[in-house]
Design a protein around this motif. Sequence first.
Motif, PDB file in Angstrom:
ATOM      1  N   ALA A  27       0.833  -1.207   0.000  1.00  0.00           N
ATOM      2  CA  ALA A  27       0.000   0.000   0.000  1.00  0.00           C
ATOM      3  C   ALA A  27       0.865   1.253   0.000  1.00  0.00           C
ATOM      4  O   ALA A  27       0.581   2.224  -0.724  1.00  0.00           O
ATOM      5  CB  ALA A  27      -0.930  -0.010   1.206  1.00  0.00           C
ATOM      6  N   GLN A  28       1.921   1.236   0.798  1.00  0.00           N
ATOM      7  CA  GLN A  28       2.834   2.377   0.824  1.00  0.00           C
ATOM      8  C   GLN A  28       3.556   2.527  -0.500  1.00  0.00           C
ATOM      9  O   GLN A  28       3.768   3.642  -1.002  1.00  0.00           O
ATOM     10  CB  GLN A  28       3.853   2.204   1.958  1.00  0.00           C
ATOM     11  CG  GLN A  28       3.279   2.400   3.354  1.00  0.00           C
ATOM     12  CD  GLN A  28       3.029   3.867   3.654  1.00  0.00           C
ATOM     13  OE1 GLN A  28       2.341   4.577   2.907  1.00  0.00           O
ATOM     14  NE2 GLN A  28       3.572   4.347   4.744  1.00  0.00           N
ATOM     15  N   ALA A  30       2.459   1.642  -3.420  1.00  0.00           N
ATOM     16  CA  ALA A  30       1.509   2.168  -4.403  1.00  0.00           C
ATOM     17  C   ALA A  30       1.321   3.671  -4.226  1.00  0.00           C
ATOM     18  O   ALA A  30       1.203   4.414  -5.206  1.00  0.00           O
ATOM     19  CB  ALA A  30       0.166   1.445  -4.259  1.00  0.00           C
ATOM     20  N   ALA A  68      -3.890   7.186   0.940  1.00  0.00           N
ATOM     21  CA  ALA A  68      -3.774   5.957   0.162  1.00  0.00           C
ATOM     22  C   ALA A  68      -4.433   4.756   0.837  1.00  0.00           C
ATOM     23  O   ALA A  68      -4.282   3.623   0.378  1.00  0.00           O
ATOM     24  CB  ALA A  68      -2.307   5.637  -0.100  1.00  0.00           C
ATOM     25  N   TYR A  70      -3.803   3.631   3.927  1.00  0.00           N
ATOM     26  CA  TYR A  70      -2.928   2.909   4.856  1.00  0.00           C
ATOM     27  C   TYR A  70      -3.567   2.790   6.238  1.00  0.00           C
ATOM     28  O   TYR A  70      -3.671   1.691   6.795  1.00  0.00           O
ATOM     29  CB  TYR A  70      -1.585   3.636   4.942  1.00  0.00           C
ATOM     30  CG  TYR A  70      -0.547   2.939   5.787  1.00  0.00           C
ATOM     31  CD1 TYR A  70       0.218   1.903   5.267  1.00  0.00           C
ATOM     32  CD2 TYR A  70      -0.306   3.333   7.099  1.00  0.00           C
ATOM     33  CE1 TYR A  70       1.181   1.264   6.039  1.00  0.00           C
ATOM     34  CE2 TYR A  70       0.651   2.708   7.874  1.00  0.00           C
ATOM     35  CZ  TYR A  70       1.394   1.668   7.344  1.00  0.00           C
ATOM     36  OH  TYR A  70       2.341   1.033   8.112  1.00  0.00           O
ATOM     37  N   ILE A  73      -6.660   0.526   6.231  1.00  0.00           N
ATOM     38  CA  ILE A  73      -6.364  -0.911   6.298  1.00  0.00           C
ATOM     39  C   ILE A  73      -6.163  -1.336   7.747  1.00  0.00           C
ATOM     40  O   ILE A  73      -6.714  -2.351   8.203  1.00  0.00           O
ATOM     41  CB  ILE A  73      -5.126  -1.251   5.452  1.00  0.00           C
ATOM     42  CG1 ILE A  73      -5.430  -1.063   3.966  1.00  0.00           C
ATOM     43  CG2 ILE A  73      -4.667  -2.688   5.717  1.00  0.00           C
ATOM     44  CD1 ILE A  73      -4.219  -1.186   3.063  1.00  0.00           C
ATOM     45  N   VAL A  97      -6.251   5.306  -5.558  1.00  0.00           N
ATOM     46  CA  VAL A  97      -5.158   4.516  -4.973  1.00  0.00           C
ATOM     47  C   VAL A  97      -5.652   3.779  -3.732  1.00  0.00           C
ATOM     48  O   VAL A  97      -5.360   2.591  -3.539  1.00  0.00           O
ATOM     49  CB  VAL A  97      -3.955   5.417  -4.622  1.00  0.00           C
ATOM     50  CG1 VAL A  97      -2.887   4.631  -3.868  1.00  0.00           C
ATOM     51  CG2 VAL A  97      -3.358   6.024  -5.888  1.00  0.00           C
ATOM     52  N   ALA A  98      -6.414   4.473  -2.906  1.00  0.00           N
ATOM     53  CA  ALA A  98      -6.918   3.859  -1.677  1.00  0.00           C
ATOM     54  C   ALA A  98      -7.854   2.699  -1.975  1.00  0.00           C
ATOM     55  O   ALA A  98      -7.781   1.644  -1.320  1.00  0.00           O
ATOM     56  CB  ALA A  98      -7.626   4.905  -0.824  1.00  0.00           C
ATOM     57  N   ASN A 101      -5.806  -0.219  -2.964  1.00  0.00           N
ATOM     58  CA  ASN A 101      -5.101  -0.789  -1.818  1.00  0.00           C
ATOM     59  C   ASN A 101      -6.039  -1.582  -0.917  1.00  0.00           C
ATOM     60  O   ASN A 101      -5.679  -2.659  -0.415  1.00  0.00           O
ATOM     61  CB  ASN A 101      -4.419   0.322  -1.011  1.00  0.00           C
ATOM     62  CG  ASN A 101      -3.138   0.808  -1.665  1.00  0.00           C
ATOM     63  OD1 ASN A 101      -2.520   0.101  -2.455  1.00  0.00           O
ATOM     64  ND2 ASN A 101      -2.732   2.031  -1.347  1.00  0.00           N
ATOM     65  N   ASP A 104      -6.841  -4.826  -2.674  1.00  0.00           N
ATOM     66  CA  ASP A 104      -5.714  -5.757  -2.617  1.00  0.00           C
ATOM     67  C   ASP A 104      -5.514  -6.314  -1.211  1.00  0.00           C
ATOM     68  O   ASP A 104      -4.958  -7.404  -1.048  1.00  0.00           O
ATOM     69  CB  ASP A 104      -4.436  -5.069  -3.098  1.00  0.00           C
ATOM     70  CG  ASP A 104      -4.484  -4.721  -4.585  1.00  0.00           C
ATOM     71  OD1 ASP A 104      -5.349  -5.271  -5.292  1.00  0.00           O
ATOM     72  OD2 ASP A 104      -3.665  -3.888  -5.026  1.00  0.00           O
ATOM     73  N   ALA A 105      -5.969  -5.569  -0.199  1.00  0.00           N
ATOM     74  CA  ALA A 105      -5.872  -6.041   1.184  1.00  0.00           C
ATOM     75  C   ALA A 105      -7.028  -6.967   1.551  1.00  0.00           C
ATOM     76  O   ALA A 105      -7.091  -7.452   2.684  1.00  0.00           O
ATOM     77  CB  ALA A 105      -5.850  -4.839   2.128  1.00  0.00           C
TER      78      ALA A 105
END
Length: 222
Positions: A27-28, A30, A68, A70, A73, A97-98, A101, A104-105
Motif C-alpha cells: 500500500a505504501q 503504491a 492511500a 494505509y 487498512i 489509490v486507496a 489498496n 488488494d488487502a
Amino acid sequence: MSQQQWTAVDDYFTGALIGADPVLAAAQEAADKAGLPQIAVSPPQGKLLQLLARTVGARRILEVGTLAGYSAIWMARALPDDGTLISLEIDPVHADVARANLRDAGLAGIAEVRLGRAADTLRELAEAGTDPFDLVFIDADKPGNPVYFGWALELTRPGSLIVVDNVVRGGAVADLASTDPAVIGVHRLHEAIAAEPRVSATSVQTVGSKGYDGFTLIRVNR
C-alpha cells in the motif's frame, strides 16, 4: 534527541511488536508510485488505531482523510466480517489509490471510500440517518477540524471515540498568536472540545518516524 533517533526507536518497536506486513508495504509502495505525499501514519500509530478500534468493539468506523488507505487498512482489520468502514477523500487520485489498496488487502467488502468534500459527505451521512460510528479518525485538512469534530459528534454514540491526528504541529500549537491556518484550525478544534459538555478529551505529544506531533483523543459521554 534527533529525528534519526526517533525513527530508530519507531523501527525497533515496529520490528519487535508488529513485524513485516507485505500488504501494508504494498500500500505504501503504491502511494509512493502515485506520487502521494508521505504523510500516512507510522506502523506504531496504525497499530494504535487498530487497538483502539478493538478496545471499543468497533463495528462501524468513520475516517476523514483517506490518502492511500494505509490507516484505513489498519482500522478495517479490527472490524468483524459484517463491519463497516467509510473513509472520506476529496482527491480523486488519492481515492483511486486507496480503493485499489483496500481491494488488494481483501477489505473492499467492508471498507468504502467516498469522494467529495468531507463537510458535505458528513452532512449527507447525518441527513441520511446513518447508524452511529464507534470510532472516528480525523486526519484531513487542519482548518476543517472544528467542522469535522462537530459532525463526528453528531454521528457517534455514548462511548464512541474520536481521534484527531497532527494536533501538535511540531510544537507550533503552543503559539497562540500563530497565523498558520493549520495551527488556527487546531486551536479552534480544542476550543470547541473544551466548550462541549458531551465529551471528555486529552491531547498527547508524540515523536517518531513522523517527527514531532501528537493526537487528541475524545470520548463521547452523552
